[in-house]
Design an enzyme around this catalytic site. Structure first.
Site, PDB file in Angstrom:
ATOM      1  N   ASP A  99      -5.966 130.533 -53.126  1.00  3.02           N
ATOM      2  CA  ASP A  99      -6.162 129.090 -52.905  1.00  3.02           C
ATOM      3  C   ASP A  99      -7.532 128.722 -53.447  1.00  3.02           C
ATOM      4  O   ASP A  99      -8.333 129.592 -53.786  1.00  3.02           O
ATOM      5  CB  ASP A  99      -6.057 128.740 -51.401  1.00  3.02           C
ATOM      6  CG  ASP A  99      -5.633 127.290 -51.178  1.00  3.02           C
ATOM      7  OD1 ASP A  99      -6.367 126.374 -51.609  1.00  3.02           O
ATOM      8  OD2 ASP A  99      -4.564 127.065 -50.586  1.00  3.02           O
ATOM      9  N   TYR A 155       2.567 110.810 -57.133  1.00  3.31           N
ATOM     10  CA  TYR A 155       3.121 112.112 -56.699  1.00  3.31           C
ATOM     11  C   TYR A 155       4.546 112.274 -57.245  1.00  3.31           C
ATOM     12  O   TYR A 155       4.888 113.306 -57.830  1.00  3.31           O
ATOM     13  CB  TYR A 155       3.098 112.146 -55.172  1.00  3.31           C
ATOM     14  CG  TYR A 155       3.714 113.359 -54.517  1.00  3.31           C
ATOM     15  CD1 TYR A 155       3.157 114.630 -54.675  1.00  3.31           C
ATOM     16  CD2 TYR A 155       4.839 113.236 -53.699  1.00  3.31           C
ATOM     17  CE1 TYR A 155       3.709 115.736 -54.031  1.00  3.31           C
ATOM     18  CE2 TYR A 155       5.395 114.328 -53.062  1.00  3.31           C
ATOM     19  CZ  TYR A 155       4.825 115.588 -53.239  1.00  3.31           C
ATOM     20  OH  TYR A 155       5.379 116.672 -52.599  1.00  3.31           O
ATOM     21  N   GLY A 206      -2.017 127.991 -53.759  1.00  2.00           N
ATOM     22  CA  GLY A 206      -2.012 127.013 -52.652  1.00  2.00           C
ATOM     23  C   GLY A 206      -1.574 127.666 -51.350  1.00  2.00           C
ATOM     24  O   GLY A 206      -0.941 127.034 -50.500  1.00  2.00           O
ATOM     25  N   LYS A 212       6.160 114.869 -59.916  1.00  3.50           N
ATOM     26  CA  LYS A 212       7.267 115.764 -59.564  1.00  3.50           C
ATOM     27  C   LYS A 212       8.391 115.690 -60.602  1.00  3.50           C
ATOM     28  O   LYS A 212       8.952 116.715 -60.984  1.00  3.50           O
ATOM     29  CB  LYS A 212       7.793 115.447 -58.158  1.00  3.50           C
ATOM     30  CG  LYS A 212       6.837 115.880 -57.048  1.00  3.50           C
ATOM     31  CD  LYS A 212       6.616 117.380 -57.073  1.00  3.50           C
ATOM     32  CE  LYS A 212       5.639 117.883 -56.051  1.00  3.50           C
ATOM     33  NZ  LYS A 212       5.266 119.289 -56.240  1.00  3.50           N
ATOM     34  N   ASP A 269      -8.636 128.428 -58.434  1.00  6.29           N
ATOM     35  CA  ASP A 269      -8.403 127.018 -58.727  1.00  6.29           C
ATOM     36  C   ASP A 269      -7.426 127.006 -59.903  1.00  6.29           C
ATOM     37  O   ASP A 269      -7.743 127.548 -60.973  1.00  6.29           O
ATOM     38  CB  ASP A 269      -9.728 126.340 -59.101  1.00  6.29           C
ATOM     39  CG  ASP A 269      -9.557 124.847 -59.299  1.00  6.29           C
ATOM     40  OD1 ASP A 269      -8.461 124.431 -59.745  1.00  6.29           O
ATOM     41  OD2 ASP A 269     -10.506 124.099 -59.027  1.00  6.29           O
ATOM     42  N   LEU A 288      -2.975 128.564 -48.652  1.00  6.09           N
ATOM     43  CA  LEU A 288      -3.507 128.201 -47.326  1.00  6.09           C
ATOM     44  C   LEU A 288      -2.958 126.855 -46.850  1.00  6.09           C
ATOM     45  O   LEU A 288      -3.401 126.318 -45.842  1.00  6.09           O
ATOM     46  CB  LEU A 288      -5.041 128.166 -47.363  1.00  6.09           C
ATOM     47  CG  LEU A 288      -5.697 129.495 -47.745  1.00  6.09           C
ATOM     48  CD1 LEU A 288      -7.221 129.371 -47.737  1.00  6.09           C
ATOM     49  CD2 LEU A 288      -5.263 130.620 -46.812  1.00  6.09           C
ATOM     50  N   GLY A 289      -1.984 126.306 -47.560  1.00  2.43           N
ATOM     51  CA  GLY A 289      -1.400 125.020 -47.180  1.00  2.43           C
ATOM     52  C   GLY A 289      -0.295 125.167 -46.153  1.00  2.43           C
ATOM     53  O   GLY A 289      -0.061 126.255 -45.609  1.00  2.43           O
ATOM     54  N   GLN A 290       0.410 124.064 -45.917  1.00  2.00           N
ATOM     55  CA  GLN A 290       1.451 124.043 -44.872  1.00  2.00           C
ATOM     56  C   GLN A 290       2.542 125.076 -45.162  1.00  2.00           C
ATOM     57  O   GLN A 290       2.952 125.830 -44.278  1.00  2.00           O
ATOM     58  CB  GLN A 290       2.080 122.643 -44.763  1.00  2.00           C
ATOM     59  CG  GLN A 290       3.034 122.518 -43.586  1.00  2.00           C
ATOM     60  CD  GLN A 290       3.876 121.248 -43.601  1.00  2.00           C
ATOM     61  OE1 GLN A 290       3.839 120.465 -44.569  1.00  2.00           O
ATOM     62  NE2 GLN A 290       4.644 121.036 -42.557  1.00  2.00           N
TER      63      GLN A 290
HETATM   64  P1  NAD Z   1      -0.503 121.466 -48.718  1.00  2.00           P
HETATM   65  O1  NAD Z   1      -1.249 120.239 -49.090  1.00  2.00           O
HETATM   66  O2  NAD Z   1      -0.357 121.816 -47.294  1.00  2.00           O
HETATM   67  O3  NAD Z   1      -1.149 122.724 -49.451  1.00  2.00           O
HETATM   68  C1  NAD Z   1      -1.497 122.690 -50.798  1.00  2.00           C
HETATM   69  C2  NAD Z   1      -2.561 123.747 -51.035  1.00  2.00           C
HETATM   70  O4  NAD Z   1      -2.945 123.661 -52.406  1.00  2.00           O
HETATM   71  C3  NAD Z   1      -3.835 123.535 -50.205  1.00  2.00           C
HETATM   72  O5  NAD Z   1      -4.125 124.706 -49.457  1.00  2.00           O
HETATM   73  C4  NAD Z   1      -4.912 123.253 -51.241  1.00  2.00           C
HETATM   74  O6  NAD Z   1      -6.175 123.831 -50.919  1.00  2.00           O
HETATM   75  C5  NAD Z   1      -4.324 123.910 -52.478  1.00  2.00           C
HETATM   76  N1  NAD Z   1      -4.849 123.328 -53.714  1.00  2.00           N
HETATM   77  C6  NAD Z   1      -5.061 122.030 -54.023  1.00  2.00           C
HETATM   78  N2  NAD Z   1      -5.601 121.929 -55.239  1.00  2.00           N
HETATM   79  C7  NAD Z   1      -5.723 123.186 -55.725  1.00  2.00           C
HETATM   80  C8  NAD Z   1      -6.208 123.735 -56.930  1.00  2.00           C
HETATM   81  N3  NAD Z   1      -6.710 122.956 -57.905  1.00  2.00           N
HETATM   82  N4  NAD Z   1      -6.160 125.068 -57.096  1.00  2.00           N
HETATM   83  C9  NAD Z   1      -5.665 125.874 -56.124  1.00  2.00           C
HETATM   84  N5  NAD Z   1      -5.229 125.416 -54.945  1.00  2.00           N
HETATM   85  C10 NAD Z   1      -5.245 124.090 -54.758  1.00  2.00           C
HETATM   86  O7  NAD Z   1       0.921 121.390 -49.433  1.00  2.00           O
HETATM   87  P2  NAD Z   1       2.299 122.051 -48.989  1.00  2.00           P
HETATM   88  O8  NAD Z   1       2.926 121.130 -48.013  1.00  2.00           O
HETATM   89  O9  NAD Z   1       2.125 123.454 -48.639  1.00  2.00           O
HETATM   90  O10 NAD Z   1       3.116 121.870 -50.344  1.00  2.00           O
HETATM   91  C11 NAD Z   1       3.242 122.886 -51.302  1.00  2.00           C
HETATM   92  C12 NAD Z   1       4.175 122.387 -52.395  1.00  2.00           C
HETATM   93  O11 NAD Z   1       5.416 121.976 -51.809  1.00  2.00           O
HETATM   94  C13 NAD Z   1       3.663 121.173 -53.169  1.00  2.00           C
HETATM   95  O12 NAD Z   1       4.088 121.254 -54.511  1.00  2.00           O
HETATM   96  C14 NAD Z   1       4.367 120.008 -52.507  1.00  2.00           C
HETATM   97  O13 NAD Z   1       4.502 118.927 -53.370  1.00  2.00           O
HETATM   98  C15 NAD Z   1       5.701 120.635 -52.189  1.00  2.00           C
HETATM   99  N6  NAD Z   1       6.406 119.916 -51.123  1.00  2.00           N
HETATM  100  C16 NAD Z   1       5.948 119.933 -49.844  1.00  2.00           C
HETATM  101  C17 NAD Z   1       6.612 119.210 -48.866  1.00  2.00           C
HETATM  102  C18 NAD Z   1       6.141 119.185 -47.449  1.00  2.00           C
HETATM  103  O14 NAD Z   1       6.713 118.426 -46.627  1.00  2.00           O
HETATM  104  N7  NAD Z   1       5.144 120.000 -47.062  1.00  2.00           N
HETATM  105  C19 NAD Z   1       7.754 118.483 -49.207  1.00  2.00           C
HETATM  106  C20 NAD Z   1       8.174 118.439 -50.527  1.00  2.00           C
HETATM  107  C21 NAD Z   1       7.510 119.193 -51.489  1.00  2.00           C
HETATM  108  N1  SER Z   2       6.392 115.797 -47.373  1.00  2.00           N
HETATM  109  C1  SER Z   2       6.047 115.382 -48.695  1.00  2.00           C
HETATM  110  C2  SER Z   2       5.226 114.140 -48.660  1.00  2.00           C
HETATM  111  O1  SER Z   2       5.425 113.361 -47.747  1.00  2.00           O
HETATM  112  C3  SER Z   2       7.297 115.132 -49.503  1.00  2.00           C
HETATM  113  O2  SER Z   2       7.122 115.653 -50.755  1.00  2.00           O
HETATM  114  O3  SER Z   2       4.423 113.933 -49.523  1.00  2.00           O
END
Ligand code: NAD
Ligand code: SER
Length: 315
Positions: free
Chosen positions: A34, A141, A8, A145, A52, A10-12
């Site tokens: 990703d 979600y 993952g 978790k 994936d 390329l995510g946030q």
């Molecule tokens: P995001 O949605 O920005 O990025 C998730 C990435 O996962 C995306 O780039 C997507 O393309 C990839 N993805 C989705 N399905 C996939 C698959 N089947 N195979 C491979 N890649 C796949 O999420 P994020 O904010 O970077 O969060 C990452 C982790 O941190 C998650 O577990 C999320 O629950 C956790 N988290 C994030 C936050 C937040 O505020 N950003 C807060 C609490 C927990």
């Molecule tokens: N920032 C995340 C959401 O709102 C918390 O896990 O889903």
């Protein structure tokens, strides 16, 4: 030196994490992956693999190819997008994590994966939510978790897999946009403050949630994967937080730098219901005691940095 696979990526979180890991561990020791490729600074240097996480064989292929010993598993769907497609969320968040843990068991890999404030629900104590408390979340979600926290505990206790993780609050950043969470308003507001000097919040006045600036969130990962395992009692679901505010608190912080900034409300019932079910503020003392968690950014310091950095980016 660890050899790290990030899923993952390329995510946030992944976008900024990969750049930081490459600096700290060396470009050749980090493999980003990703499911979907799109424009990202992650491609500027280093390894990238299409992955994936529903494809367990492909996970093994990549971990063997690069001799990976540590996985930072970020591939997931978040709270708001999850409510519109619960079946897809379950598949990505649970089957993806299960596949990763199985590959880790077979190949003796360490796995870090984040949980969330979403692992709590309406019956959880809302103020200074304890590390160990009632967890009856009402979103798919959140259910994924809690199940993920337990599954990681199980793989550690049963198979000795070195699993670790934190419960992140809402994360605020200026790299990749957030991926469909309930806390995303706290990122969007900064973009709109700079572009239009006003923002319409889908979260209601008075709704407090824990939050954190991305540099602290990235430090947490590195600190925890490097922590002395003999000191870790909780391992997979450490409460961590840096601040707690409602939209008005965020508005007041932005107004210190942009006095004309205006905040309006058009509450989205779906995301509001999710936010109402989450804590107002977490007790993160276990993380502080067990691996010296200590965030650097409070609300005003984060606002100053967000506005400065985004101001340059949006020019
Ligand atoms: P995001 O949605 O920005 O990025 C998730 C990435 O996962 C995306 O780039 C997507 O393309 C990839 N993805 C989705 N399905 C996939 C698959 N089947 N195979 C491979 N890649 C796949 O999420 P994020 O904010 O970077 O969060 C990452 C982790 O941190 C998650 O577990 C999320 O629950 C956790 N988290 C994030 C936050 C937040 O505020 N950003 C807060 C609490 C927990
Ligand atoms: N920032 C995340 C959401 O709102 C918390 O896990 O889903």
């Amino acid at each position: 030196m660890k050899k790290i696979l990030v899923t993952g990526a390329l995510g946030q979180i992944g976008t900024e994490l990969v750049l930081k890991l490459r600096k700290e561990y060396g470009v050749d020791n980090v493999v980003a992956s990703d499911r979907n490729r799109h424009d990202s600074p992650v491609f500027d240097e280093g390894f990238f693999e299409d992955l994936d996480v529903l494809d367990a064989n492909r996970i093994s292929e990549i971990t063997n190819k690069y001799k990976v010993d540590t996985v930072i598993h970020l591939a997931a769907m978040l709270s708001a997008t999850g409510e519109s497609n619960p079946q897809a969320l379950w598949s990505v968040n649970m089957t993806g994590l299960y596949n990763m843990l199985e590959v880790a068991r077979e190949n003796k890999l360490a796995v870090f994966t984040p949980s969330s404030i979403a692992a709590f629900g309406p019956s959880t104590p809302k103020i200074l939510t304890p590390q160990d408390t009632i967890q009856r979340p009402t979103t798919i979600y959140g259910v994924s978790k809690v199940a993920g926290e337990l599954l990681c505990d199980y793989y550690f206790n049963k198979f000795g897999v070195d699993t670790r993780g934190v419960r992140y609050p809402g994360l605020i950043s200026n790299g990749a946009m957030p991926g469909g969470g309930t806390t995303d308003y706290a990122v969007h507001i900064y973009y709109e403050a700079l572009k239009n000097k006003k923002y319409t919040s889908y979260i209601a006045k008075g709704t407090k949630m824990d939050m954190m600036y991305m540099p602290d969130a990235l430090d947490a990962i590195i600190q925890l994967i490097e922590a002395d395992p003999s000191k870790l009692i909780h391992r997979n679901a450490f409460n961590i937080t840096a601040m707690s505010f409602d939209p008005e608190g965020l508005k007041e912080s932005i107004q210190k730098y942009i006095p004309e900034f205006q905040l309006e409300y058009d509450v989205d019932p779906v995301r509001q219901k999710i936010a109402d079910s989450w804590p107002d503020s977490l007790d993160d003392s276990a993380a502080r005691q067990e691996w010296n968690w200590n965030p650097k950014y409070d609300l005003d310091r984060m606002t100053q940095d967000m506005l400065e950095t985004l101001g340059k980016k949006l020019k």
